[in-house]
Scaffold this active site. Structure first.
Site, PDB file in Angstrom:
ATOM      1  N   HIS A  94       0.071  14.334  -0.350  1.00 44.42           N
ATOM      2  CA  HIS A  94      -0.382  13.045   0.945  1.00 44.42           C
ATOM      3  C   HIS A  94       0.971  13.725   1.924  1.00 44.42           C
ATOM      4  O   HIS A  94       1.691  14.606   1.324  1.00 44.42           O
ATOM      5  CB  HIS A  94       0.924  12.261   0.267  1.00 44.42           C
ATOM      6  CG  HIS A  94       0.078  11.296  -0.859  1.00 44.42           C
ATOM      7  ND1 HIS A  94      -0.059  10.101  -1.170  1.00 44.42           N
ATOM      8  CD2 HIS A  94      -1.040  11.623  -2.051  1.00 44.42           C
ATOM      9  CE1 HIS A  94      -0.953   9.679  -1.867  1.00 44.42           C
ATOM     10  NE2 HIS A  94      -1.976  10.571  -2.869  1.00 44.42           N
ATOM     11  N   GLU A 150       3.651  12.852   3.149  1.00 46.21           N
ATOM     12  CA  GLU A 150       4.818  12.949   3.045  1.00 46.21           C
ATOM     13  C   GLU A 150       5.499  14.057   1.897  1.00 46.21           C
ATOM     14  O   GLU A 150       6.712  14.107   2.071  1.00 46.21           O
ATOM     15  CB  GLU A 150       5.162  11.064   2.701  1.00 46.21           C
ATOM     16  CG  GLU A 150       5.312  10.365   3.265  1.00 46.21           C
ATOM     17  CD  GLU A 150       3.707   8.921   2.837  1.00 46.21           C
ATOM     18  OE1 GLU A 150       3.677   8.345   3.347  1.00 46.21           O
ATOM     19  OE2 GLU A 150       2.945  10.654   2.367  1.00 46.21           O
ATOM     20  N   SER A 165       2.108   3.091   5.341  1.00 41.90           N
ATOM     21  CA  SER A 165       2.673   3.077   4.487  1.00 41.90           C
ATOM     22  C   SER A 165       3.002   3.863   3.408  1.00 41.90           C
ATOM     23  O   SER A 165       1.793   4.529   3.058  1.00 41.90           O
ATOM     24  CB  SER A 165       2.823   1.108   4.691  1.00 41.90           C
ATOM     25  OG  SER A 165       3.364   1.017   3.506  1.00 41.90           O
ATOM     26  N   CYS A 205       2.489   5.240  -0.407  1.00 40.76           N
ATOM     27  CA  CYS A 205       2.140   5.191  -1.834  1.00 40.76           C
ATOM     28  C   CYS A 205       2.894   4.828  -2.896  1.00 40.76           C
ATOM     29  O   CYS A 205       4.200   5.682  -2.169  1.00 40.76           O
ATOM     30  CB  CYS A 205       0.550   5.938  -1.724  1.00 40.76           C
ATOM     31  SG  CYS A 205       2.082   7.350  -2.613  1.00 40.76           S
ATOM     32  N   CYS A 219       4.749   8.609  -3.224  1.00 33.22           N
ATOM     33  CA  CYS A 219       6.035   8.969  -2.391  1.00 33.22           C
ATOM     34  C   CYS A 219       7.046   8.239  -2.249  1.00 33.22           C
ATOM     35  O   CYS A 219       8.221   8.227  -1.502  1.00 33.22           O
ATOM     36  CB  CYS A 219       5.116   8.652  -0.913  1.00 33.22           C
ATOM     37  SG  CYS A 219       3.955  10.070  -1.329  1.00 33.22           S
ATOM     38  N   ASP A 251      -8.281   7.794  -2.384  1.00 33.64           N
ATOM     39  CA  ASP A 251      -8.045   8.315  -2.009  1.00 33.64           C
ATOM     40  C   ASP A 251      -6.047   6.913  -2.371  1.00 33.64           C
ATOM     41  O   ASP A 251      -5.494   7.455  -2.898  1.00 33.64           O
ATOM     42  CB  ASP A 251      -7.218   8.061  -0.744  1.00 33.64           C
ATOM     43  CG  ASP A 251      -5.310   8.854  -0.062  1.00 33.64           C
ATOM     44  OD1 ASP A 251      -5.368   9.872  -0.236  1.00 33.64           O
ATOM     45  OD2 ASP A 251      -4.627   8.234   0.453  1.00 33.64           O
TER      46      ASP A 251
END
Length: 148
Positions: A55, A57, A80, A82, A85, A145
């Site tokens: 991801h 992040e 935002s 998940c 993360c 995803d």
């Protein structure tokens, strides 16, 4: 509350998201900074690397390398985070997260706030538009995803 230098990192997170989109990936980018100093930037590489946990992040945090402490740092993200993360943000005790888009995907802001993270939603127009366009263009990839 935003600081004077937040805007440059908000834009950099968007630029990372756009880079991923241009590579055929999910348009999610992230930046880790200490005040006005950028430590690392990254973007979602799930498609490009065939890595389900790459991801935006996570890519950013990998590039940042080991930190003795994450206190005093801010994580900027174009979407935002998940739950994976968000859990990492809490685990690393990152105290502040600035989010460009909570409209196209959101829900973990409360989880973060309940664990003492300052969460700032900036509703960045370009990030909102890019993610909405991606979801419309590639709904099957988006659903993969978010595990829908």
């Amino acid at each position: 509350m935003l600081n004077d230098f937040d805007h440059q990192f908000i834009e950099r997170a968007f630029a990372e998201a756009k880079k991923s989109y241009d590579e055929g990936g999910l348009p999610i980018g992230s930046v880790l900074a200490r005040g006005h100093e950028m430590i690392a930037a990254g973007h979602n590489k799930r498609v490009q690397a065939g890595d389900p946990i790459a991801h935006g992040e996570m890519d950013c945090l990998r590039k940042a390398g080991r930190q003795k402490s994450y206190r005093g740092l801010t994580l900027y993200t174009s979407l935002s985070p998940c739950m994976m993360c968000s859990g990492t943000i809490v685990q690393f005790k990152i105290p502040r997260v600035v989010i460009n888009d909570t409209k196209n995907f959101g829900g973990n802001e409360t989880f973060l706030r309940e664990r003492g993270v300052e969460v700032i939603d900036v509703a960045h127009p370009a990030s909102l538009e890019l993610m909405a366009r991606f979801i419309k263009e590639k709904p099957e990839l988006w659903n993969e995803d978010i595990m829908e």
